[in-house]
Design a protein around this motif. Structure first.
Motif, PDB file in Angstrom:
ATOM      1  N   ARG A   1       0.815  -1.213   0.000  1.00 52.02           N
ATOM      2  CA  ARG A   1       0.000   0.000   0.000  1.00 52.02           C
ATOM      3  C   ARG A   1       0.855   1.273   0.000  1.00 52.02           C
ATOM      4  NH1 ARG A   1      -5.065   0.207   3.632  1.00 52.02           N
ATOM      5  NH2 ARG A   1      -5.950  -0.525   1.706  1.00 52.02           N
ATOM      6  N   GLY A   2       1.968   1.269   0.714  1.00 57.32           N
ATOM      7  CA  GLY A   2       2.825   2.456   0.772  1.00 57.32           C
ATOM      8  C   GLY A   2       3.421   2.808  -0.578  1.00 57.32           C
ATOM      9  N   VAL A   3       3.801   1.800  -1.351  1.00 56.95           N
ATOM     10  CA  VAL A   3       4.346   2.049  -2.686  1.00 56.95           C
ATOM     11  C   VAL A   3       3.243   2.580  -3.598  1.00 56.95           C
ATOM     12  CG1 VAL A   3       5.454   1.004  -4.699  1.00 56.95           C
ATOM     13  CG2 VAL A   3       6.201   0.366  -2.397  1.00 56.95           C
TER      14      VAL A   3
ATOM     15  N   ALA B   1      10.616   6.184  -0.432  1.00 57.45           N
ATOM     16  CA  ALA B   1      11.838   5.828   0.302  1.00 57.45           C
ATOM     17  C   ALA B   1      11.496   5.256   1.676  1.00 57.45           C
ATOM     18  CB  ALA B   1      12.737   7.053   0.456  1.00 57.45           C
ATOM     19  N   TRP B   2      10.576   5.877   2.366  1.00 55.92           N
ATOM     20  CA  TRP B   2      10.163   5.418   3.697  1.00 55.92           C
ATOM     21  C   TRP B   2       9.610   3.995   3.644  1.00 55.92           C
ATOM     22  CZ3 TRP B   2      10.533   6.220   8.698  1.00 55.92           C
ATOM     23  CH2 TRP B   2       9.583   5.665   9.546  1.00 55.92           C
TER      24      TRP B   2
ATOM     25  N   GLY C   1       5.912  12.334  -2.568  1.00 55.13           N
ATOM     26  CA  GLY C   1       5.823  11.006  -3.157  1.00 55.13           C
ATOM     27  C   GLY C   1       7.131  10.250  -3.095  1.00 55.13           C
ATOM     28  N   TRP C   2       8.229  10.928  -3.421  1.00 53.11           N
ATOM     29  CA  TRP C   2       9.544  10.280  -3.376  1.00 53.11           C
ATOM     30  C   TRP C   2       9.937   9.912  -1.950  1.00 53.11           C
ATOM     31  CZ3 TRP C   2      11.847   8.004  -7.186  1.00 53.11           C
ATOM     32  CH2 TRP C   2      11.612   8.433  -8.498  1.00 53.11           C
ATOM     33  N   PHE C   3       9.694  10.820  -0.997  1.00 52.58           N
ATOM     34  CA  PHE C   3      10.029  10.514   0.397  1.00 52.58           C
ATOM     35  C   PHE C   3       9.154   9.384   0.937  1.00 52.58           C
ATOM     36  CE2 PHE C   3      11.990  14.913   1.555  1.00 52.58           C
ATOM     37  CZ  PHE C   3      13.102  14.598   0.799  1.00 52.58           C
TER      38      PHE C   3
END
Length: 125
Positions: free
Chosen positions: A68-70, A118-119, A113-115
């Motif tokens: 889900r995070g991606v 990465a997270w 979005g990028w952070f």
């Protein structure tokens, strides 16, 4: 259709549009706008293409590792791309400098979005 397949289809569409819009800028806009506005157009095209590739990667990643995070990060990158590049295209085509005030909103969404990506990737592995 799964989220990953939709995302890869949208990514391919954005990449193809980036090529078409780049060609339009090089051939049709070259004599119609200032060199500064043409540089603005090129910036929009480049950001759109780079982020289309990021979305393509995200969609392919999600096919193998649903997370889900991606997906959230990909949707943020998509929204940021549409706002960032879209506002720059509109700025050039409509010659309304106030539209440039919208561009940083897209940039902040892209950074988020990028952070977020990465997270979630760091947490996943």
């Amino acid at each position: 259709m799964s989220h990953s397949r939709r995302l890869t289809a949208v990514a391919a569409l954005l990449a193809g549009l980036s090529v078409a819009l780049g060609a339009f800028g090089s051939h049709a806009l070259e004599t119609l706008v200032t060199p500064q506005r043409l540089d603005t157009w090129d910036t929009a095209v480049h950001y759109q293409m780079f982020h289309a590739l990021a979305l393509l990667w995200s969609g392919l990643y999600l096919q193998h590792y649903p997370h889900r995070g991606v997906l959230t990060s990909a949707l943020l990158i998509l929204a940021g791309t549409l706002i960032f590049s879209g506002s720059l295209y509109a700025l050039v085509l409509l010659d309304v400098p106030a539209l440039g005030a919208i561009t940083p909103i897209g940039g902040v969404i892209l950074i988020t979005g990028w952070f977020t990506l990465a997270w979630h990737l760091a947490r996943r592995h």
